[in-house]
Design a protein around this motif. Structure first.
Motif, PDB file in Angstrom:
ATOM      1  N   LEU A  53      46.398  76.378  64.272  1.00  0.00           N
ATOM      2  CA  LEU A  53      45.131  77.219  64.535  1.00  0.00           C
ATOM      3  C   LEU A  53      44.442  76.569  66.040  1.00  0.00           C
ATOM      4  N   GLY A  54      44.094  77.335  67.098  1.00  0.00           N
ATOM      5  CA  GLY A  54      43.743  76.990  68.192  1.00  0.00           C
ATOM      6  C   GLY A  54      44.745  76.066  68.877  1.00  0.00           C
ATOM      7  N   THR A  75      48.024  80.542  67.103  1.00  0.00           N
ATOM      8  CA  THR A  75      46.825  81.469  67.240  1.00  0.00           C
ATOM      9  C   THR A  75      45.732  80.724  68.111  1.00  0.00           C
ATOM     10  N   ASP A  76      44.882  81.380  69.233  1.00  0.00           N
ATOM     11  CA  ASP A  76      44.112  80.968  69.833  1.00  0.00           C
ATOM     12  C   ASP A  76      42.822  82.055  70.246  1.00  0.00           C
ATOM     13  N   GLU A 100      38.993  81.253  65.645  1.00  0.00           N
ATOM     14  CA  GLU A 100      39.090  80.612  64.574  1.00  0.00           C
ATOM     15  C   GLU A 100      38.110  80.674  63.546  1.00  0.00           C
ATOM     16  N   LEU A 103      39.287  84.298  60.244  1.00  0.00           N
ATOM     17  CA  LEU A 103      40.678  84.268  59.980  1.00  0.00           C
ATOM     18  C   LEU A 103      41.280  85.215  59.338  1.00  0.00           C
ATOM     19  N   SER A 115      45.756  71.985  63.220  1.00  0.00           N
ATOM     20  CA  SER A 115      44.807  72.265  64.461  1.00  0.00           C
ATOM     21  C   SER A 115      44.697  70.872  65.048  1.00  0.00           C
ATOM     22  N   SER A 118      40.755  71.694  68.728  1.00  0.00           N
ATOM     23  CA  SER A 118      40.175  72.893  68.701  1.00  0.00           C
ATOM     24  C   SER A 118      38.917  73.302  67.964  1.00  0.00           C
ATOM     25  N   LEU A 119      38.834  72.640  66.640  1.00  0.00           N
ATOM     26  CA  LEU A 119      37.752  73.109  65.747  1.00  0.00           C
ATOM     27  C   LEU A 119      36.391  72.494  65.983  1.00  0.00           C
ATOM     28  N   VAL A 122      33.785  75.261  66.824  1.00  0.00           N
ATOM     29  CA  VAL A 122      33.597  76.266  65.937  1.00  0.00           C
ATOM     30  C   VAL A 122      32.190  76.075  65.541  1.00  0.00           C
ATOM     31  N   THR A 128      34.762  77.895  58.020  1.00  0.00           N
ATOM     32  CA  THR A 128      36.281  77.888  58.658  1.00  0.00           C
ATOM     33  C   THR A 128      37.126  77.158  57.566  1.00  0.00           C
TER      34      THR A 128
END
Length: 337
Positions: A53-54, A75-76, A100, A103, A115, A118-119, A122, A128
Motif C-alpha cells: 500500500l503506497g 498500489t499508489d 490509500e 481501498l 506499507s 506512505s500512511l 493519510v 484506513t
C-alpha cells in the motif's frame, strides 16, 4: 478530519517521477523498504495475496521473496511513480492506481497488507486501518512503517523561531506526524490484536538546511497540509538556516536531520491465535528463577539416592520445567520468538 491536500501530494510525488536522477533522493525510502521486507521474512508463513500500500518505486516489493508471498498487488496515489515501481523477480505482481484512503478490495480477500513511509499522508488513519482490517482474512497481517512525531524536529523548530522573529508568528511548514503513543491506540481501534510497535531513528547530516529542503522536494515529502503557507520569504529561510546551525549544527559545519520511524505489526483476530492466560493461573513465580540451579542439584541428588522414579524428584523436575517455561513466556502467557 481533513488535514492534508491529497491532490497536492499526488502532484508533488508525480513531479519527482520526472526528475532525471530521482534515484538519488530515495535513500531513506530504500533503507526503510528493505527493513520492512526483511520483517516479512521473519514471519514463518506464506501469504497468498499481499498488497504493498503506497508502494512508491517498489522499495519493499522488489525485496519480497517467492517463499513468503504468492501474489503481490502494488498500489499508489501517484500514477507516474507507480509506473516506475520495481517489482519482485520471484512474485507475480499487478499494479493498481488508487488512493490509500479508499481501498477497493473485497472483504476478507487479503492475507497481508504492507506499507512503507506512505500512511503518514493519510487524513483518516483510523478509517484506513478499519478498511485494511475489513479487507484482511482472519489471521491476516498488517505490517509497515511510517514517520513518527519527532521527524525533522530540528527543521520545525528552526522555521518556527525564524518566522516568529521576522513576522511575529508562524505557520506549520513541517507536516504533523503520528506520535508513537497514539499508534497502538489507532491500531486497537481498527480491531487489530497482538500489536508490536518499535522505533528507529535515522540521523542524516546535510551541508545546510537548503540541501535538506532540496532532498525533501526530491523525495516528494514536502508539506501538503491545508494550513501551509504558499511561500516562505528568502530572509526567513536564511534566518532559519542560521538558527538551525546554531542550535543543532555539528562541529564540521554540517547540520543533522532526524527521521523517526515507527515500525508496527498487527493481526486480525482468529481462533487459532494464542490467547492470554487467565489472571492468577500462573503456578511459578519469576522471583524463583535464580533458584534453577539449586532445584536441578536437588533433583540430581534425589535421583542418585532413590532412583529416577522417586516422587520428590519428579515433583522438583516438574517445578524446574515450569520455571524454565516462565523464562521464555511473556506476561500474557505467549511464547516469545
Amino acid at each position: 478530519m481533513n488535514v492534508f491536500d491529497r491532490q497536492t501530494k499526488r502532484t508533488q510525488r508525480n513531479r519527482t517521477a520526472h526528475i532525471k536522477d530521482y534515484q538519488v533522493y530515495d535513500y531513506i525510502k530504500e533503507e526503510i523498504g528493505y527493513r520492512v521486507a526483511d520483517r516479512i521474512c521473519d514471519i514463518k508463513r506464506k501469504f497468498n495475496v499481499a498488497v504493498d500500500l503506497g508502494c512508491g518505486r517498489g522499495h519493499v516489493s522488489k525485496h519480497i521473496l517467492g517463499d513468503t508471498v504468492g501474489t503481490l498487488l502494488q498500489t499508489d496515489l501517484a500514477e507516474d511513480i507507480l509506473r516506475q515501481a520495481e517489482i519482485s523477480p520471484e512474485v507475480p505482481t499487478y499494479k493498481i492506481h488508487m488512493d490509500e484512503e479508499f481501498l477497493p478490495f473485497p472483504s476478507q480477500s487479503l492475507d497481508l497488507v504492507v506499507s512503507s513511509l506512505s500512511l503518514h499522508w493519510v487524513n483518516d488513519l483510523p478509517g484506513t486501518f478499519k478498511q485494511i482490517y475489513s479487507s484482511l482474512k482472519n489471521d491476516g497481517c498488517l505490517l509497515g512503517a511510517l514517520f513518527g512525531g519527532d521527524t525533522l524536529f530540528e527543521l520545525r523548530v528552526a522555521l518556527q523561531l525564524a518566522e516568529t522573529e521576522r513576522l511575529g508568528g508562524f505557520a506549520p511548514h513541517v507536516s504533523p506526524f503520528t506520535d508513537v503513543r497514539d499508534m497502538g491506540n489507532l491500531l486497537s481501534r481498527g480491531g487489530f490484536v497482538m500489536l508490536t510497535i518499535d522505533i528507529d531513528e535515522i540521523v542524516i547530516n546535510y551541508p545546510s538546511m537548503f540541501e535538506l529542503i532540496e532532498d525533501l522536494r526530491g523525495m516528494g515529502e514536502t508539506n501538503c497540509a491545508w494550513s501551509r503557507k504558499p511561500k516562505l520569504f528568502r530572509s526567513t529561510l536564511e534566518a532559519a538556516s542560521a538558527i538551525y546551525k546554531d542550535m543543532y549544527g555539528n562541529e564540521d559545519g554540517s547540520i543533522p536531520a532526524t527521521f523517526q520511524i515507527l515500525n508496527f505489526i498487527g493481526w486480525k483476530p482468529d481462533k487459532s491465535q494464542a490467547k492470554p492466560a487467565k489472571r492468577g493461573s500462573g503456578q511459578v513465580s519469576l522471583k524463583d528463577i535464580d533458584k534453577l540451579d539449586s532445584i536441578k542439584s536437588q533433583i540430581d541428588n534425589i535421583k542418585n539416592i532413590t532412583g529416577s522414579d522417586d516422587k520428590s524428584a519428579l515433583h522438583l523436575e516438574e517445578q524446574l520445567t515450569k520455571l524454565r517455561q516462565a523464562t521464555i513466556e511473556d506476561g500474557h502467557g505467549n511464547k516469545k520468538n
